[in-house]
Design a protein around this motif. Structure first.
Motif, PDB file in Angstrom:
ATOM      1  N   ILE A  27      -5.632  -8.820   6.902  1.00  0.00           N
ATOM      2  CA  ILE A  27      -6.347  -7.671   6.347  1.00  0.00           C
ATOM      3  C   ILE A  27      -5.650  -6.367   6.731  1.00  0.00           C
ATOM      4  O   ILE A  27      -6.245  -5.294   6.684  1.00  0.00           O
ATOM      5  N   PRO A  49     -14.016  -5.918   5.765  1.00  0.00           N
ATOM      6  CA  PRO A  49     -12.693  -6.305   5.244  1.00  0.00           C
ATOM      7  C   PRO A  49     -12.659  -6.382   3.722  1.00  0.00           C
ATOM      8  O   PRO A  49     -11.593  -6.250   3.123  1.00  0.00           O
ATOM      9  N   TRP A  71     -12.909  -0.469   8.477  1.00  0.00           N
ATOM     10  CA  TRP A  71     -12.175  -1.499   7.724  1.00  0.00           C
ATOM     11  C   TRP A  71     -12.318  -2.873   8.378  1.00  0.00           C
ATOM     12  O   TRP A  71     -12.414  -3.890   7.690  1.00  0.00           O
ATOM     13  N   ALA A 100      -3.192   3.518   3.013  1.00  0.00           N
ATOM     14  CA  ALA A 100      -4.376   4.128   3.619  1.00  0.00           C
ATOM     15  C   ALA A 100      -4.481   5.564   3.153  1.00  0.00           C
ATOM     16  O   ALA A 100      -3.473   6.266   3.005  1.00  0.00           O
ATOM     17  N   ALA A 139      -8.467   1.788   2.260  1.00  0.00           N
ATOM     18  CA  ALA A 139      -7.335   0.943   2.657  1.00  0.00           C
ATOM     19  C   ALA A 139      -7.017  -0.017   1.528  1.00  0.00           C
ATOM     20  O   ALA A 139      -7.893  -0.403   0.744  1.00  0.00           O
ATOM     21  N   GLY A 140      -5.749  -0.418   1.429  1.00  0.00           N
ATOM     22  CA  GLY A 140      -5.351  -1.350   0.394  1.00  0.00           C
ATOM     23  C   GLY A 140      -4.144  -2.174   0.796  1.00  0.00           C
ATOM     24  O   GLY A 140      -3.474  -1.880   1.795  1.00  0.00           O
ATOM     25  N   GLN A 141      -3.878  -3.213   0.008  1.00  0.00           N
ATOM     26  CA  GLN A 141      -2.709  -4.079   0.190  1.00  0.00           C
ATOM     27  C   GLN A 141      -2.003  -4.243  -1.144  1.00  0.00           C
ATOM     28  O   GLN A 141      -2.650  -4.418  -2.172  1.00  0.00           O
ATOM     29  N   ILE A 177     -10.929  -3.540   1.668  1.00  0.00           N
ATOM     30  CA  ILE A 177      -9.472  -3.401   1.547  1.00  0.00           C
ATOM     31  C   ILE A 177      -9.063  -3.892   0.161  1.00  0.00           C
ATOM     32  O   ILE A 177      -9.029  -5.091  -0.112  1.00  0.00           O
ATOM     33  N   ASP A 186      -3.627  -3.088   6.390  1.00  0.00           N
ATOM     34  CA  ASP A 186      -3.486  -2.139   5.286  1.00  0.00           C
ATOM     35  C   ASP A 186      -2.024  -1.758   5.083  1.00  0.00           C
ATOM     36  O   ASP A 186      -1.335  -1.398   6.025  1.00  0.00           O
TER      37      ASP A 186
END
Length: 501
Positions: free
Chosen positions: A327, A471, A467, A332, A300-302, A474, A329
């Protein structure tokens, strides 16, 4: 009744809806404006709705200018040319019921409007309730419909259309199903996944089962891996209230991408009847597992702030309405395997995200190298790949190796392209247009049933739990890239890499 996946070209006239109407909750909302109302006009303009078709909009606020706004939405979003005759005919069947969703009088007024339109316009009591509203309002609206008895089929059929997301997880999906089935019987419930109405998605079945060229190779003996991508180059826009707490995995992977996986991997159905298609898709989802530990198979990322397309854009946590400690995402990726004889050992990589390199949705089937290559050099030769473009520019590309002109035996990858816009002159209906017509016809082959949704959530909940418990996993990624480095490492561990669409 004619099945749209089996009907011959000369049987199109049988695909006309009979006397009916639609009750549109959320007629003032974005979904109605952008998708539903233009799709209804296009259906009417193509002669696929009866002249007496009725739209009963339910709005919580009184707005005398609502008919003008409906007309403006149609003019802006219609795919077919807007003619005054068709527009006037469709608008003549527009009725607006005002009232709060938690007030039983709203539903009594709605019932009176439905009865009046049946008498005046001949809808024969046939109505589809379209819930184009936030999911948190479903219990209130479904309860009002049930309490007022509007779901009773004494004088005609009654159906309900539910938009995604179908719950927030496995438990909430079950609660939603219990809620809907208390009011409507299972065959009257249509869960819309608009991706299943796209022409390329349906053509995936034609590609596999109508061509001897591909189906014999569609297995672990010949396929190295499969990549399914849905990338957007924009941020969340004004959707903060919806998006935060949902994220890319819940918003896209649970429904769109897992449905694409099921259609890509399923066995040949005995027919294109809804039950036959559903059985094969459910078998695939039943057999789908994470390809290794969840911690190594779910990323997962932002997105952060940065330059994209010559413009400085905000990071996710800087978007209006997003908490600084969110948090959620915005990217994904999952690494999955299907435990069947056909697919054992073949990883399926799914990814979805916002602020990525460009807007594209595709299914890429990557084939293995031949067991023996009798060439002095294969430096310019990659894997054969069949890429099915879902959007934009719907079509397919096949990548294969070819000899470079010249005296030596130098190899290079070349592509063969098929584009719908070039190959066919026939009108290609927009996904909502196709799916709404299926609802009015009562023909559900393109709509997932609850079992498919439950199986999808059972899988995705494992990633979401990981996730939530970790956290720090992420990761951030810059706008305009293809996601966090952890996603690349997930494939690198398998000796593979994401393709650049």
């Amino acid at each position: 009744m004619v099945n749209p996946l089996r009907s011959a070209p000369d049987s199109r006239l049988q695909r006309i809806a009979g006397p009916c109407g639609i009750v549109l909750f959320g007629i003032t909302g974005d979904l109605s404006r952008r998708k539903i109302l233009p799709a209804l006009y296009d259906l009417a303009n193509r002669g696929l709705l009866p002249p007496s078709f009725t739209i009963i909009g339910v709005a919580r606020k009184v707005d005398p200018s609502l008919p003008e706004k409906v007309e403006a939405a149609i003019r802006e979003g219609a795919n077919t040319s807007v003619t005054e005759t068709t527009l006037k005919q469709l608008m003549s069947g527009l009725v607006v019921v005002n009232g709060q969703y938690n007030d039983i009088e709203t539903y009594r007024s709605l019932g009176h409007a439905m009865d009046r339109m049946s008498a005046e316009r001949g809808t024969n009591g046939n109505y589809a309730f379209y819930l184009a509203i936030p999911p948190e309002l479903f219990p209130t609206v479904l309860g009002g419909i049930g309490t007022a008895g509007l779901c009773a089929e004494d004088d005609g059929w009654r159906r309900v259309v539910v938009e995604k997301p179908f719950g927030h997880g496995l438990e909430s999906a079950r609660e939603l199903d219990d809620m809907v089935t208390k009011v409507f019987h299972q065959d009257a419930i249509f869960r819309i996944d608009h991706y299943l109405g796209k022409e390329t998605v349906q053509n995936l079945m034609a590609l596999r089962f109508a061509n001897e060229l591909y189906e014999p190779l569609w297995n672990s003996a010949h396929v190295d891996h499969v990549q399914i991508t849905m990338a957007e180059d924009i941020g969340i826009g004004t959707r903060a209230g919806y998006y935060d707490g949902i994220g890319a995995a819940r918003d896209v992977i649970q429904n769109h991408l897992l449905q694409l996986l099921a259609l890509t991997a399923m066995e040949e159905p005995i027919s294109f009847e809804p039950s036959a298609l559903r059985i094969e898709k459910e078998k695939v989802l039943e057999a789908t597992r994470f390809y290794g530990p969840v911690g190594e198979s779910a990323v997962a990322g932002q997105y952060t702030s940065g330059w994209q397309g010559g413009e400085w854009v905000r990071g996710y946590k800087e978007e209006p309405g997003i908490p600084a400690d969110s948090i959620t995402d915005t990217y994904a990726a999952l690494r999955l395997g299907i435990e069947t004889r056909r697919w054992k050992g073949v990883p399926f990589y799914l990814r979805a995200g916002k602020r990525l390199g460009r807007r594209v949705s595709e299914i890429a089937v990557i084939f293995k190298y031949p067991p023996f290559l009798p060439f002095p050099s294969t430096d310019g030769l990659g894997h054969n790949a069949l890429v099915i473009r879902v959007q934009p520019n719907e079509g397919m590309t096949f990548k294969l190796g070819s000899k470079v002109p010249g005296s030596g035996m130098q190899l290079r990858d070349v592509t063969m392209d098929f584009a719908y816009g070039h190959a066919f002159t026939e009108y290609a209906p927009e996904a909502y247009e196709r799916l709404i017509l299926d609802v009015l016809l009562g023909d559900p082959p393109l709509f997932p049933r609850h079992r498919e949704i439950e199986l999808s959530w059972r899988l995705l909940d494992q990633a979401e739990s990981h996730w939530a418990e970790n956290p720090e996993s992420i990761a951030e990624y810059a706008p305009g890239t293809w996601g966090p480095a952890a996603s690349d490492r997930m494939l690198a561990r398998d000796g593979r890499a994401w393709r650049l669409p």
